[in-house]
Write a protein that holds these residues in place. Structure first.
Motif, short mmCIF file in Angstrom:
data_model
loop_
_atom_site.label_atom_id
_atom_site.label_comp_id
_atom_site.label_asym_id
_atom_site.label_seq_id
_atom_site.Cartn_x
_atom_site.Cartn_y
_atom_site.Cartn_z
N THR A 172 4.83 3.06 2.17
CA THR A 172 6.23 3.03 2.57
C THR A 172 6.95 1.87 1.87
O THR A 172 6.29 0.99 1.33
CB THR A 172 6.35 2.79 4.09
OG1 THR A 172 5.79 1.51 4.40
CG2 THR A 172 5.60 3.86 4.87
N PRO A 173 8.30 1.88 1.92
CA PRO A 173 9.01 0.77 1.26
C PRO A 173 8.57 -0.60 1.78
O PRO A 173 8.40 -1.53 1.00
CB PRO A 173 10.48 1.04 1.62
CG PRO A 173 10.54 2.49 1.94
CD PRO A 173 9.21 2.87 2.48
N ARG A 209 1.57 13.72 4.88
CA ARG A 209 2.88 13.24 5.28
C ARG A 209 3.31 12.30 4.17
O ARG A 209 2.62 11.34 3.88
CB ARG A 209 2.74 12.50 6.60
CG ARG A 209 4.02 12.22 7.31
CD ARG A 209 3.73 11.61 8.67
NE ARG A 209 2.98 10.34 8.52
CZ ARG A 209 2.77 9.50 9.53
NH1 ARG A 209 3.21 9.77 10.73
NH2 ARG A 209 2.12 8.39 9.33
N PRO A 269 5.47 9.77 3.19
CA PRO A 269 5.28 8.31 3.21
C PRO A 269 4.03 7.96 4.00
O PRO A 269 3.56 8.76 4.79
CB PRO A 269 6.54 7.79 3.92
CG PRO A 269 7.29 8.96 4.37
CD PRO A 269 6.50 10.20 4.13
N VAL A 270 3.55 6.80 3.78
CA VAL A 270 2.42 6.20 4.50
C VAL A 270 1.06 6.77 4.12
O VAL A 270 0.15 6.02 3.80
CB VAL A 270 2.59 6.27 6.03
CG1 VAL A 270 1.27 6.04 6.74
CG2 VAL A 270 3.56 5.22 6.48
#
Lengths: 176, 781
Positions: free
Chosen positions: B103-104, B692, B694-695
């Motif tokens: 993630t960011p 999923r 992101p992450v």
């Protein structure tokens, strides 16, 4: 090393860390007494339990949900995956630090979230707003795609994501 | 989190210094997003004593353009790499991979060095300690990779990261690489399996029958159901080798002009003879008995080891050009000095044949156990229906007792300790008991007297008290417990020792060190097997024979390459899981067993059962995949990793280096990555599939770097991520593309080739199609 540390405590030469949270400087002693920072404490723990800044939420505590997002030197980071002892000299901004201290006015992002009802239970909201804040500080006029990307590390179980994106668009438009 | 000591070093040197003082018990912290998770879950058995914060080190966060490469400091954040204009323009693959990580927020914290060094993402491995206790998997010193028979959706479809040492092989005195030959048997490749076997043990038909199986009790499968029936497979393989002896016991391609005499034709002698002959030595084996084979042929009863098997084994060795001189006793028929003069080396492997004296009155009335076993035919008429005392508790005693039973006598074993202390193989004692052999434990004969044509044995009862010098419970006489028994015959089997008299002069006997050892004496004399080490097992004596070969060969040739290093075959690392029970080897009922003296009591097992049994071998290893996206990209770009200890190509750092071994030493830190500037016509693509976006970690990822010149592909690197224990280059696909124009159809073929060697497990076959799709799209989209 354990021994050395305890001796350090006894001789009164306690290690300290200095950090600024929402513009206020803190000097925290390292130790295992109340009010002190243990080596094993995360920043999220220190903010909530030591400094009473409970606006920062801890949900997964594993760096997967984004609820604990704070700004460190302007960047969105996960306070649950950060050791407090490694924050010496850092500038931290939490959700409590967004309002205008003089006027008491909410940050435009916070205001937009209210207007868009961009939350239901609200538990993830502080994290989402901090991610949005980091984005707008770096990029005041993001595209919708950029907003989605910036908020992709924040999870909302109430599915308020759509409203959150709209709120960030509104906030960015006001900033222009 | 539990507390720990904490360091903020200012320099790389300081960090390394602190890490090395903790000897593996300190962990460096680059970004923390991996480490803190492990600390919170307490999923590893050892919690670090100290954390060394690398973020305080200055000067390790940079992106620099050098003349022909781009250098990135190890503490550079992934967000900085993803956001760097220069990286995006020159090596977009790396920027894309960085952007795909998590993630960011995590990219703002995680560093490229930390990403490369992160630990595996297996949810058995990372199972939190606070939820019922951590799961002890193979990677954490346990016995099973839980993913093999359990949930393996996120695991490797290209086999395991192999263990450094296999418990079965470590258990074997010859260190036989059991999983290696099993993997060939699984594939029906008997020749290859035999080749592996012969590198460790050239007499598997024999050991496959009489080995007390050091390996099976160590088999990891026992913690799932039952250990693999290794001896059963070994016996089958051994018989196959003898059946095709022209293939496996071949003459050496070249004679080396040197000669070795071997005294004794037991397992140590035969084994040494095989390896020496294979290397081109001329080998002559001297055996004092009429038949070659030492104890294998002459004393081990046929129901355990049929004489024809030993004969076939000797014949196979003879056909290699090994000469056997039987009926020649060294020291009697030929002097040892003469052998010493005539041959380049002499290997004394004369076994342990001298029977220990009991030192009791009337000992002369007792027949020796070994001579009984050798010449039982002569006694056959006398002994039928008679009562016979067998004194001793070792294998010879049990062999004698069981043979007597088959000859129609009534044996009674007298042993001064209890069943638990008997040196005989448990399996043999069990069979003797089943067959009705009578055992009198804690019984010590004191004298033998002849009374009315019978032998009167005066005995005393014993009790165990304290320990003797060998560490076994010491038997002491019970006062007033003397009694007598009447027998027709008394056979003593109270232990054997080497006949050291063979060696003239001063060379003394305190050489015994380890059962599988071999030693050099004065001049060109070498000793091994039971002759050097005292009575042991066939496999131990054989291993000692191989050790003697190594010693002799090195001594004659001078110190050059080692024998075992000849291994060239790549160990197959595939794992399969089959839930089938251990092969059941039918046992003949005791009452039938005792009717047969010459026939083998354990029947043959067919090929189908053998193959199935081999399939039960877990080929132990860890199925977890390396989770680093940056590693996949870096390997595709043929980047280098510079650590505090070395500078290596990324591809070489991420190898199946064996379980337990990690990519970096505990006090080693990644300092920089270097990526060569891509050539003109570079086509780069990084694709990642997650559940999923992101992450999540990759289910599968692909990094492809092609160079297109004049419409043709001139260079290709295709790297698969999260499909194998470490990033895997799809070399077959790469080779296909070279020299060809890139279009959709060739991309499809390359994709199929890239995944053609996949061996998915029960729950992860879906990864194959995902992998193919990613490869295809990475080449042509």
């Amino acid at each position: 090393m354990e021994k050395k540390r305890k001796e350090g405590v006894r001789s009164g030469k306690k290690k300290k860390i200095k950090l600024s949270v929402n513009g206020i400087g803190y000097e925290l002693e390292i130790g295992d007494k109340p009010g002190e920072v243990d080596y094993g404490h995360t920043l999220a723990h220190t903010l909530r339990e030591t400094l009473n800044l409970t606006g920062t939420k801890v949900a997964c505590d594993h760096g997967a949900c984004g609820c604990c997002t704070v700004l460190m030197d302007g960047k969105a980071v996960l306070s649950c995956m950060t050791l407090t002892v490694e924050c010496d000299g850092k500038n931290i901004t939490t959700i409590e630090g967004l309002k205008d201290n003089k006027t008491g006015a909410l940050d435009p992002i916070q205001q937009a979230f209210i207007e868009h009802s961009a939350f239901q239970c609200g538990y993830c909201t502080p994290g989402i707003i901090m991610s949005a804040k980091a984005l707008l500080m770096e990029n005041p006029s993001p595209s919708k795609e950029e907003i989605k990307e910036a908020l992709s590390g924040n999870f909302c179980r109430c599915i308020s994501n759509y409203q959150a994106i709209d709120a960030v668009i509104t906030a960015s438009n006001r900033g222009r | 989190m539990k507390s720990f000591s904490h360091y903020n070093p200012k320099s790389v040197e300081e960090a390394v210094q602190v890490l090395s003082t903790y000897d593996g018990k300190a962990k460096p912290n680059a970004g923390g997003t991996d480490l803190l998770g492990i600390l919170k879950e307490k999923s590893l058995p050892e919690y670090p004593e100290a954390i060394v914060n690398l973020k305080t080190i200055e000067g390790l966060s940079y992106i620099k353009e050098e003349e022909d490469f781009i250098a990135i400091g190890s503490l550079t954040k992934l967000s900085e790499i993803a956001g760097s204009q220069m990286v995006r323009e020159k090596i977009s693959l790396l920027a894309d991979a960085a952007k795909e990580v998590a993630t960011p927020q995590i990219r703002n914290m995680a560093t490229v060095g930390g990403n490369l060094a992160q630990d595996v993402r297996c949810w058995y491995y990372r199972y939190p300690h606070h939820l019922g206790g951590r799961i002890v998997c193979l990677r954490k010193g346990g016995t099973l990779c839980n993913a093999l028979s359990g949930d393996n959706r996120y695991h490797s479809i290209f086999g395991v990261a192999p263990m450094e040492k296999y418990p079965c092989a470590e258990g074997c005195p010859a260190k036989t690489d059991i999983p290696f030959y099993m993997s060939y048997i699984k594939e029906g490749k008997i020749d290859e399996a035999g080749e592996i076997m012969m590198k460790y043990n050239p007499i598997p038909a024999i050991t496959g029958r009489v080995c007390p199986i050091f390996c099976e009790p160590k088999c990891n499968r026992k913690s799932f159901d039952e250990p693999l029936a290794i001896r059963c497979v070994e016996r089958y393989l051994g018989d196959q080798l003898l059946e095709n002896k022209e293939k496996f016991y071949r003459k050496p391609c070249k004679e080396n002009g040197r000669s070795v005499a071997i005294v004794g034709s037991g397992p140590a002698g035969l084994t040494a003879a095989y390896y020496l002959r294979k290397k081109g030595y001329s080998v002559v084996v001297y055996e004092k008995l009429k038949n070659a084979g030492g104890m294998l042929y002459n004393t081990i009863p046929s129901y355990r080891l049929p004489k024809p098997v030993v004969k076939r084994q000797i014949e196979a060795l003879e056909e290699m050009g090994i000469k056997f001189k039987t009926g020649v006793e060294v020291g009697v028929d030929i002097r040892l000095e003469e052998l010493s003069d005539r041959y380049n080396a002499v290997f004394l492997a004369a076994g342990a044949w001298k029977e220990r004296k009991m030192g009791i009155e009337g000992e002369g009335f007792a027949i020796s156990g070994l001579s009984f076993l050798m010449s039982k035919e002569e006694l056959a008429g006398d002994i039928k229906g008679k009562k016979v005392a067998v004194i001793g508790g070792g294998n010879v005693a049990v062999d004698v007792a069981r043979t007597l039973l088959r000859m129609g006598a009534t044996p009674s074993v007298l042993y001064r300790r209890t069943k638990g202390e008997m040196p005989a193989f448990e399996e043999e004692t069990r069979k003797a008991l089943e067959e009705g052999v009578e055992f009198s434990f804690l019984t010590l004969p004191k004298a033998i007297k002849k009374v009315d044509g019978k032998l009167e044995l005066s005995c005393v009862k014993m009790r165990l008290s304290g320990k003797d010098e060998s560490g076994r419970p010491r038997p002491v006489p019970v006062k007033g417990s003397e009694f007598t028994m009447l027998f027709d015959f008394v056979i003593k089997a109270t232990g054997e020792e080497p006949e050291w008299e063979i060696i003239p002069g001063e060379i003394k006997r305190d050489i015994r060190k380890e059962p599988s050892g071999a030693y050099k004496l004065e001049g060109n004399l070498f000793i091994g097997g039971d002759f050097a080490n005292g009575p042991s097992t066939v496999i131990e004596a054989s291993a000692s024979g191989r050790a003697a070969f190594t010693l002799i060969d090195k001594w004659i040739r001078g110190d050059r390459e080692d024998f075992i290093d000849e291994m060239v075959k790549q160990r197959p690392n595939t794992s399969i899981f089959v839930d089938i029970p251990r092969v059941s080897i039918p046992e003949i009922p005791p009452s039938e067993r005792i009717k047969v003296l010459e026939g083998e009591e354990t029947p043959d097992v067919g090929w189908n059962e053998i193959k199935k049994e081999a399939e039960r071998c877990f080929n132990c290893g860890c199925l977890a995949v390396n989770p680093s996206d940056m590693a996949v990209a870096l390997i595709a770009l043929d980047g280098e990793i510079v650590t505090t200890k070395k500078r290596v190509r990324a591809e070489e750092l991420f190898t199946d280096s064996g379980l337990g071994k990690v990519l970096l030493d505990p006090d080693e830190i990644i300092k920089e990555i270097r990526i060569p500037k891509p050539k003109a016509g570079s086509h780069q693509r990084f694709l990642k599939f997650t559940l999923r976006k992101p992450v999540d970690f990759a289910i599968a990822s692909v990094a492809t770097s092609l160079v297109i010149k004049d419409g043709l592909c001139v260079d290709a690197r295709i790297v698969l991520g999260s499909l194998a224990p470490v990033p895997l280059r799809a070399k077959k696909a790469e080779e296909l593309l070279i020299g060809k124009p890139i279009d959709e159809s060739i991309a499809s073929v390359a994709a199929s080739l890239a995944l053609s060697d996949a061996k998915p497990l029960g729950m992860n076959a879906y990864k194959v199609e995902i992998g193919k799709t990613l490869v295809k799209r990475s080449i042509f989209a």
